[in-house]
Scaffold this motif. Structure first.
Motif, PDB file in Angstrom:
ATOM      1  N   LYS A  41      41.132 -25.016 -57.733  1.00  0.00           N
ATOM      2  CA  LYS A  41      41.238 -26.365 -56.676  1.00  0.00           C
ATOM      3  C   LYS A  41      41.136 -26.056 -55.338  1.00  0.00           C
TER       4      LYS A  41
ATOM      5  N   THR B 269      46.724 -30.729 -55.196  1.00  0.00           N
ATOM      6  CA  THR B 269      46.049 -30.577 -56.608  1.00  0.00           C
ATOM      7  C   THR B 269      46.102 -31.576 -57.328  1.00  0.00           C
TER       8      THR B 269
ATOM      9  N   GLY C  42      42.800 -32.316 -51.098  1.00  0.00           N
ATOM     10  CA  GLY C  42      42.203 -31.701 -51.963  1.00  0.00           C
ATOM     11  C   GLY C  42      40.667 -32.053 -52.209  1.00  0.00           C
TER      12      GLY C  42
ATOM     13  N   GLY D  93      39.246 -29.515 -63.232  1.00  0.00           N
ATOM     14  CA  GLY D  93      40.520 -30.021 -62.901  1.00  0.00           C
ATOM     15  C   GLY D  93      41.009 -31.099 -63.896  1.00  0.00           C
TER      16      GLY D  93
ATOM     17  N   ILE E 175      41.565 -26.414 -51.625  1.00  0.00           N
ATOM     18  CA  ILE E 175      42.410 -27.425 -50.696  1.00  0.00           C
ATOM     19  C   ILE E 175      42.149 -26.952 -49.264  1.00  0.00           C
TER      20      ILE E 175
ATOM     21  N   ILE F 159      44.885 -22.400 -56.510  1.00  0.00           N
ATOM     22  CA  ILE F 159      44.458 -22.795 -55.498  1.00  0.00           C
ATOM     23  C   ILE F 159      43.708 -22.150 -54.532  1.00  0.00           C
TER      24      ILE F 159
END
Length: 341
Positions: free
Chosen positions: A333, A133, A51, A164, A335, A308
């Motif tokens: 997020k 995440t 992440g 986040g 990734i 994601i």
């Protein structure tokens, strides 16, 4: 179910993404490096997902005093244990999640090592990409809220609520019974309401403080999670009650003495990386406990995870993604998929 991989299947070399030196463009290099070997209580992990966080991008531009170059970037990882010394838990085949040491090499590589006491075992109900995440944002939110000592009925302001940390903080603050105010760009207000925020304000609004006071009343906030820092910290202390509590994620500004006397704030500094820099075994173990809590909440569906955005494991793709992290206006997020689930 635990995954399995025999020791004799391990390759001698691995691909890694490294910073040859700090640079504004976040230009990375793809290197072929030896697969590390485990020492004492370390685990060798085949990394599945990494992440990305704003701090990764900031340090890629500025560097960090503890780094040696070339430096492998990345701190949040999920992967499968492929080697461990006898008697070490978790064992071979377990999928684990962790937040790596800020002072050591990062996790954007096919294999890496991590102390066994700093990891959390990922439950079967979560995919590896979902677990990736959680570490930095989730642990930072938990530390910040612990420092604020929230009680049921407290009012809290969470800056940058769509980030986040903000998304997790809103949800955990509601679990603790707080009334949550948050700031975000207008297009993210619906998301923050869905996460549980009681009132959301546009941080671009020139009348932000006036509107918050109209909604909150004259008493001021019991607590503030200050995710932005600098002049925003001064504004947030002005919005607090006398002897209110504030958790700060960024460097403090220079405070006027009159403000400090008038508000007498209880200021807490949040440093997730400090667990490693202080060489505090207790703090590193606490990261594992926080990881367990995050994974448990996510597996039970009690917290909503950020959306994601997949990133290829290549120097160009990760460089673009990290630049997006610091450009602002990004929700969700990013990734990096290192290997398949």
């Amino acid at each position: 179910m635990p995954h399995s991989q025999a020791y004799d299947e391990l390759p001698a070399t691995m691909k890694a993404l490294a910073l040859m030196e700090p640079n504004e463009q976040i230009s990375l290099s793809e290197l072929l490096l030896p697969v590390p070997t485990v020492q004492h209580n370390e685990l060798l992990v085949k990394v599945e997902y990494v992440g990305l966080n704003p701090v990764d991008a900031i340090f890629a531009k500025q560097g960090f005093c503890k780094w040696h170059y070339p430096h492998i970037l990345g701190h949040d990882a999920v992967g499968v244990v492929v080697q461990a010394n006898k008697g070490i838990f978790p064992g071979v085949g377990e999928r684990v999640m962790w937040h790596a040491s800020i002072g050591g090499q990062g996790v954007l590589s096919q294999y890496t090592t991590v102390p066994n006491f700093a990891v959390s075992v990922v439950p079967n109900e979560l995919s590896a990409s979902q677990a990736a995440t959680l570490p930095c944002s989730g642990m930072t939110a938990l530390i910040a809220l612990d420092k604020l000592q929230l009680s049921e009925g407290d009012t809290i302001l969470i800056d940058a609520g769509a980030g986040g940390v903000g998304q997790f903080a809103i949800q955990f603050a509601k679990q603790r019974g707080a009334t949550v105010f948050a700031t975000a760009s207008k297009h993210n207000h619906k998301l923050l309401k869905q996460l549980g925020a009681d009132a959301v304000f546009d941080y671009h609004d020139a009348k932000l403080c006036e509107k918050i006071r109209r909604e909150l009343g004259p008493q001021g906030f019991d607590a503030v999670l200050d995710a932005i820092g600098f002049d925003t910290t001064i504004r947030n202390i002005e919005l607090m009650r006398f002897c209110g509590r504030i958790s700060c994620l960024n460097p403090l500004p220079k405070f006027e003495q009159e403000l400090m006397f008038r508000r007498a704030p209880n200021i807490g500094i949040v440093s997730l990386g400090g667990a490693w820099l202080a060489n505090s075994l207790c703090a590193q173990q606490k990261m594992s406990f926080m990881g367990n809590m995050l994974l448990d909440n996510a597996a039970r569906g009690e917290i909503r995870l950020p959306d994601i955005h997949s990133v290829d494991f290549s120097a160009a793709s990760v460089s673009t993604a990290l630049n997006k992290q610091v450009a602002g206006g990004f929700t969700g997020k990013q990734i990096v998929q290192i290997s398949a689930d």
